[in-house]
Design a protein around this motif. Structure first.
Motif, mmCIF file in Angstrom:
data_model
loop_
_atom_site.group_PDB
_atom_site.id
_atom_site.type_symbol
_atom_site.label_atom_id
_atom_site.label_comp_id
_atom_site.label_asym_id
_atom_site.label_seq_id
_atom_site.Cartn_x
_atom_site.Cartn_y
_atom_site.Cartn_z
ATOM 1 N N LYS A 26 0.816 -1.213 0.000
ATOM 2 C CA LYS A 26 0.000 0.000 0.000
ATOM 3 C C LYS A 26 0.854 1.270 0.000
ATOM 4 C CE LYS A 26 -3.732 -2.339 -0.188
ATOM 5 N NZ LYS A 26 -4.469 -2.425 -1.475
ATOM 6 N N SER A 27 2.082 1.161 -0.441
ATOM 7 C CA SER A 27 2.954 2.320 -0.572
ATOM 8 C C SER A 27 2.472 3.212 -1.702
ATOM 9 C CB SER A 27 4.388 1.858 -0.849
ATOM 10 O OG SER A 27 5.195 2.932 -1.252
ATOM 11 N N VAL A 28 2.459 4.538 -1.462
ATOM 12 C CA VAL A 28 2.086 5.458 -2.537
ATOM 13 C C VAL A 28 3.295 5.803 -3.400
ATOM 14 C CG1 VAL A 28 0.180 6.437 -1.221
ATOM 15 C CG2 VAL A 28 2.434 7.527 -1.110
ATOM 16 N N THR A 29 4.485 5.444 -2.945
ATOM 17 C CA THR A 29 5.704 5.601 -3.737
ATOM 18 C C THR A 29 6.001 4.268 -4.406
ATOM 19 O OG1 THR A 29 6.584 7.236 -2.202
ATOM 20 C CG2 THR A 29 8.159 6.167 -3.677
ATOM 21 N N PRO A 30 6.217 4.262 -5.720
ATOM 22 C CA PRO A 30 6.369 2.981 -6.419
ATOM 23 C C PRO A 30 7.639 2.241 -6.015
ATOM 24 C CG PRO A 30 6.883 4.813 -7.874
ATOM 25 C CD PRO A 30 6.284 5.403 -6.636
ATOM 26 N N PRO A 31 7.576 0.932 -5.944
ATOM 27 C CA PRO A 31 8.760 0.141 -5.610
ATOM 28 C C PRO A 31 9.691 -0.007 -6.811
ATOM 29 C CG PRO A 31 6.920 -1.322 -6.028
ATOM 30 C CD PRO A 31 6.389 0.086 -6.120
ATOM 31 N N LEU A 32 10.915 -0.417 -6.521
ATOM 32 C CA LEU A 32 11.896 -0.746 -7.549
ATOM 33 C C LEU A 32 12.001 -2.267 -7.663
ATOM 34 C CD1 LEU A 32 14.687 1.767 -6.615
ATOM 35 C CD2 LEU A 32 13.983 1.384 -8.947
ATOM 36 N N TYR A 33 12.145 -2.755 -8.882
ATOM 37 C CA TYR A 33 12.354 -4.178 -9.115
ATOM 38 C C TYR A 33 13.691 -4.355 -9.836
ATOM 39 C CZ TYR A 33 7.401 -4.527 -8.001
ATOM 40 O OH TYR A 33 6.179 -4.446 -7.380
ATOM 41 N N PRO A 34 14.789 -4.494 -9.091
ATOM 42 C CA PRO A 34 16.102 -4.546 -9.730
ATOM 43 C C PRO A 34 16.437 -5.853 -10.419
ATOM 44 C CG PRO A 34 16.321 -4.791 -7.355
ATOM 45 C CD PRO A 34 14.885 -4.501 -7.617
ATOM 46 N N ALA A 55 13.842 -6.798 -21.991
ATOM 47 C CA ALA A 55 12.575 -6.736 -22.718
ATOM 48 C C ALA A 55 11.470 -6.109 -21.876
ATOM 49 C CB ALA A 55 12.157 -8.130 -23.169
ATOM 50 N N ASP A 56 11.530 -6.300 -20.559
ATOM 51 C CA ASP A 56 10.422 -5.838 -19.735
ATOM 52 C C ASP A 56 10.822 -5.897 -18.262
ATOM 53 O OD1 ASP A 56 7.947 -4.914 -19.048
ATOM 54 O OD2 ASP A 56 6.918 -6.822 -19.290
ATOM 55 N N ASN A 57 10.259 -4.994 -17.467
ATOM 56 C CA ASN A 57 10.467 -4.980 -16.026
ATOM 57 C C ASN A 57 9.279 -4.251 -15.416
ATOM 58 O OD1 ASN A 57 11.409 -3.629 -13.390
ATOM 59 N ND2 ASN A 57 13.113 -5.018 -13.799
ATOM 60 N N PRO A 58 8.733 -4.733 -14.291
ATOM 61 C CA PRO A 58 7.558 -4.074 -13.705
ATOM 62 C C PRO A 58 7.810 -2.639 -13.265
ATOM 63 C CG PRO A 58 8.400 -5.836 -12.277
ATOM 64 C CD PRO A 58 9.075 -5.975 -13.585
ATOM 65 N N THR A 59 9.076 -2.246 -13.069
ATOM 66 C CA THR A 59 9.365 -0.855 -12.705
ATOM 67 C C THR A 59 8.963 0.097 -13.818
ATOM 68 O OG1 THR A 59 11.284 -1.687 -11.474
ATOM 69 C CG2 THR A 59 11.158 0.688 -11.812
ATOM 70 N N TYR A 60 8.962 -0.394 -15.068
ATOM 71 C CA TYR A 60 8.610 0.458 -16.205
ATOM 72 C C TYR A 60 7.111 0.787 -16.271
ATOM 73 C CZ TYR A 60 13.097 -1.295 -18.073
ATOM 74 O OH TYR A 60 14.407 -1.652 -18.251
ATOM 75 N N ASP A 61 6.286 -0.075 -15.683
ATOM 76 C CA ASP A 61 4.847 -0.025 -15.951
ATOM 77 C C ASP A 61 4.218 1.330 -15.642
ATOM 78 O OD1 ASP A 61 5.156 -2.651 -16.649
ATOM 79 O OD2 ASP A 61 4.056 -3.478 -14.947
ATOM 80 N N GLN A 62 4.502 1.869 -14.458
ATOM 81 C CA GLN A 62 3.824 3.101 -14.058
ATOM 82 C C GLN A 62 4.307 4.295 -14.861
ATOM 83 O OE1 GLN A 62 3.938 3.808 -9.847
ATOM 84 N NE2 GLN A 62 2.381 5.409 -9.910
ATOM 85 N N LEU A 249 10.083 8.772 -13.102
ATOM 86 C CA LEU A 249 8.705 8.878 -12.624
ATOM 87 C C LEU A 249 8.597 9.916 -11.512
ATOM 88 C CD1 LEU A 249 5.790 7.879 -12.706
ATOM 89 C CD2 LEU A 249 6.436 6.097 -11.064
ATOM 90 N N ARG A 250 9.572 9.934 -10.615
ATOM 91 C CA ARG A 250 9.558 10.941 -9.556
ATOM 92 C C ARG A 250 9.598 12.344 -10.149
ATOM 93 N NH1 ARG A 250 14.220 11.572 -4.984
ATOM 94 N NH2 ARG A 250 15.398 12.221 -6.826
ATOM 95 N N GLY A 251 10.430 12.537 -11.178
ATOM 96 C CA GLY A 251 10.490 13.841 -11.813
ATOM 97 C C GLY A 251 9.185 14.227 -12.489
ATOM 98 N N MET A 252 8.537 13.266 -13.143
ATOM 99 C CA MET A 252 7.282 13.568 -13.847
ATOM 100 C C MET A 252 6.174 14.021 -12.904
ATOM 101 S SD MET A 252 6.828 11.021 -17.117
ATOM 102 C CE MET A 252 6.906 9.460 -16.245
ATOM 103 N N ARG A 253 6.288 13.702 -11.627
ATOM 104 C CA ARG A 253 5.230 14.076 -10.700
ATOM 105 C C ARG A 253 5.213 15.582 -10.431
ATOM 106 N NH1 ARG A 253 4.361 9.058 -6.539
ATOM 107 N NH2 ARG A 253 2.480 10.259 -6.115
ATOM 108 N N THR A 254 6.286 16.278 -10.746
ATOM 109 C CA THR A 254 6.294 17.748 -10.619
ATOM 110 C C THR A 254 6.312 18.432 -11.986
ATOM 111 O OG1 THR A 254 8.733 17.813 -10.490
ATOM 112 C CG2 THR A 254 7.509 17.624 -8.407
ATOM 113 N N LEU A 255 6.051 17.672 -13.047
ATOM 114 C CA LEU A 255 6.127 18.209 -14.400
ATOM 115 C C LEU A 255 5.254 19.443 -14.578
ATOM 116 C CD1 LEU A 255 7.098 17.895 -17.365
ATOM 117 C CD2 LEU A 255 5.123 16.401 -17.736
#
Length: 384
Positions: A26-34, A55-62, A249-255
């Motif tokens: 329930k974190s409002v900050t997205p997790p990292l999947y290294p 090819a893909d990583n869940p960190t990209y999704d948001q 993503l963190r940067g885009m939140r203040t875009l």
């Protein structure tokens, strides 16, 4: 439709990052999947289809979902840089394909086209950004496969009518890609004007803090050409790291607030120096004197961006002296960060650059506008 189901504004989309909450914590900050790899199921399938991070990583999704929503696209891919994103598009073409691009554009990409692009068997025509007749003369049905636009164009901020060029390209059967780095989706959504793919150097405004190298491509819809681009993305290896994705993503939140403040500052600076006795010309699409102002008003909403250029009276030496005297404006390449930058662009691009030697490119940040104007005025006075 309930009140909560109403379409959200771009400012809310970016600030909330679509409101995603991590289901596990329930974190409002997205997790990292290294993790670079993912375990197979016993039936040899992959959970959620994920096999390998290249090819893909869940960190990209948001981050991809936020860009999709902001640009009005159907799919987004993240790359290791803006150049990597642009090159993936060119690599999706076939030898012999014809590309039409603007004469004024990001210099590194134009150089790549004329070097690696030509050696790969592509042909290029470069046209006047603002001249629809020039685009029409060079976009040829049965020959042209890709039309590349950049608006506002770096570094003189010419405006291209996206809808008009897209109409010509579609009639000829060509795909349209728009570099939307400077305008950002907060000011212009090229897909709304007929673009097939939108490219960003996400290093710039999307991240906004000069600490991430990143690029992106967003497609209006799936197509065979887009699938070739995706294959280049997955197999070429120029993908974005997961930590860089998290920072993006963190940067885009203040875009929204950054673009709004930078645009307001740039407009104020442009107006201040428009009739200044020491300035030959201010190049900024927000000014009514700008040749592309009317088109800019049509396809830009909420401002005209944070980029402008000053042509200084006294030629190259005065321009360089002026830029050397600046203190708040840092002498550095790049754009779109919270700090203001100034650059003598022709010396960066080299002897073949079409940029006038008296031109200084300004990336206006979010500082106090009076302080920025005072810094420029002081530098002008000291450079006499």
């Amino acid at each position: 439709m309930s009140d909560h189901a109403k379409k959200q504004s771009p400012a809310t989309v970016s600030a909330q990052a679509l409101g995603w909450v991590d289901e596990a914590t329930k974190s409002v900050t997205p997790p990292l999947y290294p993790s670079t790899t993912f375990e197979r199921n016993t039936d040899l399938s992959y959970h959620d289809g994920r096999c390998y991070t290249r090819a893909d990583n869940p960190t990209y999704d948001q981050a991809c979902a936020v860009l999709n929503e902001l640009e009005g696209g159907s799919e987004t891919r993240l790359f290791a840089s803006g150049m990597a994103a642009a090159v993936a598009v060119l690599h999706a073409l076939n030898p012999g394909d014809h590309v039409v691009a603007p004469k004024v554009m990001y210099w590194a990409l134009r150089s790549f086209m004329l070097d690696s692009g030509v050696r790969a068997g592509l042909s290029f025509d470069f046209v006047d950004n603002a001249d629809i007749a020039d685009w029409d003369n060079h976009i040829v049905a049965g020959k042209t496969k890709l039309v590349w636009l950049e608006t506002p164009a770096n570094p003189d901020w010419q405006i291209t009518d996206i809808a008009a060029v897209a109409k010509l390209a579609k009639a000829a059967g060509a795909f349209v890609v728009v570099d939307n780095t400077v305008a950002t989706p907060l000011l212009t959504r090229p897909i709304d004007f007929g673009a097939d793919i939108v490219m960003h150097s996400a290093t710039k405004y999307l991240n906004g803090h000069s600490d991430v190298l990143a690029g992106s491509l967003t497609t209006a819809k799936d197509s065979e050409f887009w699938q070739r681009v995706c294959k280049q993305h997955a197999s070429g290896g120029a993908v974005l790291g997961v930590f860089e994705t998290w920072l993006l993503l963190r940067g885009m939140r203040t875009l929204s607030i950054r673009v709004e403040r930078a645009s307001a500052n740039a407009m104020a600076i442009a107006k201040h120096f428009e009739n200044h006795p020491e300035i030959e010309q201010v190049q900024y699409p927000g000014l009514e004197s700008h040749v592309g102002h009317d088109i800019a008003k049509k396809q830009m909403s909420g401002g005209f961006g944070g980029m402008l250029s000053l042509r200084v009276k006294g030629g190259e030496k005065r321009a360089v002296d002026f830029h050397n005297q600046c203190k708040l404006f840092k002498r550095a390449t790049s754009l779109g960060g919270v700090e203001s930058l100034i650059e003598h662009r022709s010396s960066v691009e080299g002897p073949t650059s079409p940029v006038p030697a008296d031109l200084l490119r300004l990336s206006v940040g979010i500082e106090d506008c009076d302080d920025l104007v005072n810094d420029l005025e002081t530098a002008l006075r000291l450079s006499k």
